[in-house]
Structure formats: C-alpha cells, structure tokens
Enzyme design. Structure first.
Site, PDB file in Angstrom:
ATOM      1  N   ARG A 110      25.659  45.217  59.481  1.00 14.40           N
ATOM      2  CA  ARG A 110      27.219  45.247  59.101  1.00 14.40           C
ATOM      3  C   ARG A 110      27.828  44.040  58.606  1.00 14.40           C
ATOM      4  O   ARG A 110      28.729  43.784  58.747  1.00 14.40           O
ATOM      5  CB  ARG A 110      28.236  45.552  60.561  1.00 14.40           C
ATOM      6  N   LYS A 132      31.741  40.834  44.309  1.00 11.00           N
ATOM      7  CA  LYS A 132      31.630  42.335  43.879  1.00 11.00           C
ATOM      8  C   LYS A 132      30.258  42.813  44.200  1.00 11.00           C
ATOM      9  O   LYS A 132      29.486  42.048  43.185  1.00 11.00           O
ATOM     10  CB  LYS A 132      32.205  42.703  42.464  1.00 11.00           C
ATOM     11  N   GLU A 174      29.383  37.437  27.541  1.00 11.22           N
ATOM     12  CA  GLU A 174      30.111  37.572  28.878  1.00 11.22           C
ATOM     13  C   GLU A 174      31.033  36.144  28.534  1.00 11.22           C
ATOM     14  O   GLU A 174      32.271  36.038  29.244  1.00 11.22           O
ATOM     15  CB  GLU A 174      29.421  37.711  29.920  1.00 11.22           C
ATOM     16  N   LYS A 202      36.293  31.547  36.644  1.00 10.08           N
ATOM     17  CA  LYS A 202      36.278  32.881  37.470  1.00 10.08           C
ATOM     18  C   LYS A 202      36.581  32.794  38.876  1.00 10.08           C
ATOM     19  O   LYS A 202      37.274  33.381  39.222  1.00 10.08           O
ATOM     20  CB  LYS A 202      34.804  33.529  37.436  1.00 10.08           C
ATOM     21  N   GLU A 212      40.849  42.487  43.243  1.00  8.44           N
ATOM     22  CA  GLU A 212      41.372  43.292  41.981  1.00  8.44           C
ATOM     23  C   GLU A 212      42.622  43.945  42.230  1.00  8.44           C
ATOM     24  O   GLU A 212      42.692  45.047  42.146  1.00  8.44           O
ATOM     25  CB  GLU A 212      40.108  43.831  41.326  1.00  8.44           C
ATOM     26  N   ARG A 216      42.647  39.727  38.478  1.00  8.81           N
ATOM     27  CA  ARG A 216      41.474  39.824  38.251  1.00  8.81           C
ATOM     28  C   ARG A 216      40.677  40.777  37.234  1.00  8.81           C
ATOM     29  O   ARG A 216      39.744  40.698  36.726  1.00  8.81           O
ATOM     30  CB  ARG A 216      40.426  40.254  39.647  1.00  8.81           C
ATOM     31  N   ASN A 220      37.857  41.404  32.581  1.00  7.87           N
ATOM     32  CA  ASN A 220      37.426  42.569  31.860  1.00  7.87           C
ATOM     33  C   ASN A 220      37.975  42.436  30.356  1.00  7.87           C
ATOM     34  O   ASN A 220      37.891  43.376  29.630  1.00  7.87           O
ATOM     35  CB  ASN A 220      37.991  44.011  32.514  1.00  7.87           C
ATOM     36  N   HIS A 223      36.297  44.473  27.442  1.00 14.82           N
ATOM     37  CA  HIS A 223      35.346  45.438  28.164  1.00 14.82           C
ATOM     38  C   HIS A 223      35.660  46.909  27.942  1.00 14.82           C
ATOM     39  O   HIS A 223      34.982  47.678  28.289  1.00 14.82           O
ATOM     40  CB  HIS A 223      35.281  45.250  29.852  1.00 14.82           C
ATOM     41  N   HIS A 227      32.547  49.038  27.260  1.00  9.13           N
ATOM     42  CA  HIS A 227      31.890  49.749  28.245  1.00  9.13           C
ATOM     43  C   HIS A 227      31.998  51.539  27.550  1.00  9.13           C
ATOM     44  O   HIS A 227      30.817  52.277  27.569  1.00  9.13           O
ATOM     45  CB  HIS A 227      32.838  50.227  29.587  1.00  9.13           C
ATOM     46  N   HIS A 239      25.067  44.433  27.152  1.00  9.16           N
ATOM     47  CA  HIS A 239      26.555  44.420  27.597  1.00  9.16           C
ATOM     48  C   HIS A 239      27.091  43.368  26.851  1.00  9.16           C
ATOM     49  O   HIS A 239      28.265  43.618  26.372  1.00  9.16           O
ATOM     50  CB  HIS A 239      26.417  44.059  29.216  1.00  9.16           C
TER      51      HIS A 239
HETATM   52  N1  NAD Z   1      29.239  41.863  40.466  1.00 10.99           N
HETATM   53  C1  NAD Z   1      29.993  41.538  39.214  1.00 10.99           C
HETATM   54  O1  NAD Z   1      31.057  40.903  39.255  1.00 10.99           O
HETATM   55  C2  NAD Z   1      29.438  41.660  37.913  1.00 10.99           C
HETATM   56  C3  NAD Z   1      29.705  41.187  36.682  1.00 10.99           C
HETATM   57  C4  NAD Z   1      29.256  41.163  35.578  1.00 10.99           C
HETATM   58  C5  NAD Z   1      28.079  42.075  35.433  1.00 10.99           C
HETATM   59  N2  NAD Z   1      27.551  42.582  36.514  1.00 10.99           N
HETATM   60  C6  NAD Z   1      26.229  43.441  36.628  1.00 10.99           C
HETATM   61  O2  NAD Z   1      25.215  42.795  36.321  1.00 10.99           O
HETATM   62  C7  NAD Z   1      24.257  43.404  35.738  1.00 10.99           C
HETATM   63  C8  NAD Z   1      23.692  42.898  34.443  1.00 10.99           C
HETATM   64  O3  NAD Z   1      22.937  41.839  34.806  1.00 10.99           O
HETATM   65  P1  NAD Z   1      22.097  40.820  33.718  1.00 10.99           P
HETATM   66  O4  NAD Z   1      22.602  40.755  32.347  1.00 10.99           O
HETATM   67  O5  NAD Z   1      21.607  39.633  34.550  1.00 10.99           O
HETATM   68  O6  NAD Z   1      20.833  41.650  33.674  1.00 10.99           O
HETATM   69  P2  NAD Z   1      19.694  41.854  34.399  1.00 10.99           P
HETATM   70  O7  NAD Z   1      19.707  41.532  36.012  1.00 10.99           O
HETATM   71  O8  NAD Z   1      19.104  43.147  34.309  1.00 10.99           O
HETATM   72  O9  NAD Z   1      18.379  40.916  33.894  1.00 10.99           O
HETATM   73  C9  NAD Z   1      18.114  40.982  32.468  1.00 10.99           C
HETATM   74  C10 NAD Z   1      16.562  40.788  32.583  1.00 10.99           C
HETATM   75  O10 NAD Z   1      16.224  39.362  32.432  1.00 10.99           O
HETATM   76  C11 NAD Z   1      15.203  39.328  33.101  1.00 10.99           C
HETATM   77  N3  NAD Z   1      15.276  38.011  33.878  1.00 10.99           N
HETATM   78  C12 NAD Z   1      16.087  37.385  34.711  1.00 10.99           C
HETATM   79  N4  NAD Z   1      16.105  36.057  34.904  1.00 10.99           N
HETATM   80  C13 NAD Z   1      15.228  35.586  34.184  1.00 10.99           C
HETATM   81  C14 NAD Z   1      14.728  34.195  33.506  1.00 10.99           C
HETATM   82  N5  NAD Z   1      15.199  33.155  34.211  1.00 10.99           N
HETATM   83  N6  NAD Z   1      13.676  34.131  32.757  1.00 10.99           N
HETATM   84  C15 NAD Z   1      13.261  35.384  32.150  1.00 10.99           C
HETATM   85  N7  NAD Z   1      13.444  36.733  32.478  1.00 10.99           N
HETATM   86  C16 NAD Z   1      14.724  36.707  33.274  1.00 10.99           C
HETATM   87  C17 NAD Z   1      15.246  40.270  34.371  1.00 10.99           C
HETATM   88  O11 NAD Z   1      13.803  40.548  34.670  1.00 10.99           O
HETATM   89  C18 NAD Z   1      15.857  41.292  33.541  1.00 10.99           C
HETATM   90  O12 NAD Z   1      14.615  42.219  33.013  1.00 10.99           O
HETATM   91  C19 NAD Z   1      24.603  44.990  35.252  1.00 10.99           C
HETATM   92  O13 NAD Z   1      24.382  45.869  36.337  1.00 10.99           O
HETATM   93  C20 NAD Z   1      26.385  44.672  35.636  1.00 10.99           C
HETATM   94  O14 NAD Z   1      27.073  45.642  36.319  1.00 10.99           O
HETATM   95  C21 NAD Z   1      28.117  42.611  37.903  1.00 10.99           C
HETATM   96 ZN    ZN Z   2      31.012  42.088  31.620  1.00  9.27          ZN
END
Ligand code: NAD
Ligand code: ZN
Length: 335
Positions: A110, A132, A174, A202, A212, A216, A220, A223, A227, A239
């Site tokens: 929990r 989030k 981003e 942020k 949100e 917040r 986006n 976005h 999307h 992305h």
């Molecule tokens: N919670 C939030 O507020 C929020 C905001 C934006 C995005 N997101 C989420 O984030 C995700 C995307 O994250 P991302 O773009 O970081 O992608 P990801 O987590 O898939 O990472 C991308 C790739 O980079 C590799 N990698 C990571 N760090 C590395 C490093 N230092 N050196 C070499 N390789 C490395 C990973 O193995 C992966 O294959 C999505 O699922 C999205 O929904 C969440």
């Molecule tokens: Zn984004």
C-alpha cells in the site's frame, strides 16, 4: 551539483542534477531503509550502488514492459526479497522504468518509498519528476496508475553520454517545450543547468497542481498532435520527435486563431530546428486520420478539440473547432 526542491508539503523532495549524481544514492535513501530493490533494464549501462543490501529486478524493454504483468512479477519478487514498506525501491532507467517501478512502489504494501535514478534525458526533464506513475492496458497508454511522489530523484548528466543519439534527440523534443513554459534561453545553457531549469519549471507546475486540475496540462504543450502521430503508428517517430512536430503545429494553430504573431510562430520553428528535431509532418500524413486521433485526447470536452496553446497570457488549454485544426494540418502539408 544543483539541487532543485519539489515543494509538496509532507511529500516534498529534492532533485539532484549533475555529473555523477548517481553516486549520491546512499545519501538520499530513507533513513529507515535496510534493503533496496533496484528496478532496471539489462540494456541500461548504469550502476547505482545503494550502499545497503540490494537486489536487482530487471524488467523488459519499451512500452511492452509497462503492464500489470510486470507489476505482479516485481511485487512478488520484492516480497521474496523480504522488502518491507520501510525499505526502498530504486528505479534506474528512463521513463519506462520510472513509471513502472513508481507504480509498483505505489501499490507494494500500500505504498513504499522509491527513488528515481533517471538515466535518459526525457526522464530527467520530465518523466522521473512529479509522481505520475502507471502502466498501459490494451485500451490505452498510461490508463492505469497512481500519483505517488518519489522520495528523491537523481539526474546524473554523466550517464547521458551513453544514450543512443536517437534517445538523446527524443529527450530534446521533450525539453524543447520548456522554451514556451518559461525557459526561453535553454539552448544557451550547459547541460546541467539546462536539465535543472526544466526540472525547476516542472517542479513549479507540479507544486501548483499535483493532480492535474488544470495548470499541469500545460506540460502537454505540443502533445495533442504528438500523441496522434504516435498512435497512427505508421510513422517512425520517437516521442520527443513527435512533440517537436506538435510544437510547430501548436504555433501555427495559435496564429490561425489570432493568439500569436508571425515572429512567435518563427520562434517555435527555430527552437525545434536548433535541436535538430523534425519540424514538418511525416510524408503521408492524412488530416482525417489525425483529427480522429486528436479527438480521443483526454483533455477534450464536447465537440471541439482541446489544445494547449500559446497566447498573450502564456500557454493554456483552449477549445478549438475541428475545422480550424484541419486547416492548419493542411497548411502543414497533410492530405
Ligand atoms: N510519468 C510522467 O510524468 C511521464 C512523462 C513523460 C513520459 N513518460 C513515460 O516515459 C516513457 C518514455 O521514457 P524514455 O523516453 O526515457 O524511454 P525508455 O525508458 O524506453 O528509455 C529508452 C531507451 O534508452 C535505454 N537507456 C536508458 N538509459 C540509458 C543510458 N544512460 N545509456 C544508454 N541507454 C540507456 C533504455 O534501455 C531504453 O531502451 C513513456 O512510457 C512515457 O509514457 C512519463
Ligand atoms: Zn512528453
């Protein structure tokens, strides 16, 4: 090292940004923690030593890892390891790892503390901050989740050197949105300050609107179209690349509605191009299909589409008629 506080009363925490920030992990763990469950991916070349008894729990790559299945496997693993809710979960990775480990932390016993060691640029400027967390279901991305703030976040800019160029570029997409949320000189800053400035913006938005209610949603920016381009699936876009195209579109749409002038539209294009990001729609983009997908946006109310748009009062959520949205897609070359 730059420390950026996220002010959320009893849920407040610090984000440490800088070269080698991962080595500060033992200092930022909850004092009572005796064990650390480290969630990461085999492809991530980053070691983070918690300085207490640790066990590593690898998860799969990409969006496919963000499932209930992964949450169950992780939580059962934590239980076998003997993790209690006074211990800590450490996410070492990009947004996929921080979203998934964060959600596991939200539900394990929990609610168990977690620390994000963000290893992608995208996670450092966005995903790892703000609490989030969540996973995907077949019906939608990030459909299931919880607001669960981390105990601390480490943004180690040294590990960004190992990122594949396309991942780095995606992070820049981003980051580019923050030019329109109060940081118009980002491109002039060295990497540590650049990341810290984004974190600060942020943090400010999250502090004002943790769950949100309105503000917040400005995070986006760019976005809505992004999307749609991502869901359309026919395009090879990361992305952040899709967000970059979405920023240019948002600029054009705001001008179409008389909210901003030509110079401001040119600034949108300049920001995106400065980072080497795409500024045009992919070949074969169809206006009908994109409008249909944009109509599914969570922000939407009624018949209009909902966009975050720039204007005299800054960036805010605005209802936009479908016809206006279509005309600007066509102006960008959609068929
Ligand atoms: N919670 C939030 O507020 C929020 C905001 C934006 C995005 N997101 C989420 O984030 C995700 C995307 O994250 P991302 O773009 O970081 O992608 P990801 O987590 O898939 O990472 C991308 C790739 O980079 C590799 N990698 C990571 N760090 C590395 C490093 N230092 N050196 C070499 N390789 C490395 C990973 O193995 C992966 O294959 C999505 O699922 C999205 O929904 C969440
Ligand atoms: Zn984004």
């Amino acid at each position: 090292m730059i420390t950026v506080p996220v002010n959320l009363e009893e849920r407040s925490y610090d984000v440490l940004v800088g070269d080698g920030a991962r080595h500060r992990l033992p200092d930022v763990l909850p004092k009572r923690a005796r064990r650390a469950a480290i969630v990461t991916q085999p492809s991530i070349p980053v070691e983070a030593d918690p300085g207490i008894e640790g066990c590593t729990f690898p998860i799969a790559e990409g969006e496919a890892a963000k499932t209930f299945g992964t949450i169950e496997v992780l939580c059962r693993g934590f239980a076998r390891f003997g993790l209690t809710r006074h211990d800590v979960i450490v996410a070492v990775g990009g947004g996929v790892v921080t979203d998934t480990a964060g959600f596991a932390a939200a539900v394990y016993q929990r609610g168990t503390p977690y620390v994000n060691v963000a290893t992608t640029l995208l996670a450092q400027v966005d995903a790892a901050i703000g609490g989030k967390t969540g996973v995907n279901v077949a019906e939608g991305k990030n459909m299931i989740g919880a607001f669960w703030q981390p105990h601390a976040v480490l943004c180690d800019t040294e590990v960004l050197k190992a990122l594949p160029p396309r991942e780095y570029l995606s992070g820049l997409g981003e980051l580019a949105k923050y030019h329109f949320l109060g940081a118009d000189n980002l491109d002039e800053l060295p990497i540590d300050e650049r990341v810290a400035r984004c974190v600060e913006l942020k943090a400010r938005v999250v502090a004002a609107d943790e769950r949100e209610g309105g503000l917040r949603a400005t995070l986006n920016y760019g976005h809505t179209l992004a999307h749609a381009l991502e869901i359309a699936g026919a395009f090879d876009l990361r992305h952040g690349e899709a967000v970059a195209i979405g920023l240019v579109y948002a600029g054009l749409l705001a001008r179409h509605l008389g909210r901003i002038d030509d110079d401001r539209v040119a600034y949108h294009r300049k920001v995106v191009e400065t980072y080497g990001l795409p500024a045009t729609l992919p070949d074969g983009s169809g206006a009908d299909a994109l409008l249909e997908l944009m109509g599914r946006d969570k922000k939407r109310r009624g018949d209009d589409l909902a966009f975050v748009l720039d204007g005299p009062a800054g960036v805010e959520t605005v209802d936009v008629g479908v016809e206006a949205a279509r005309q600007v897609l066509v102006e960008m070359g959609a068929s």
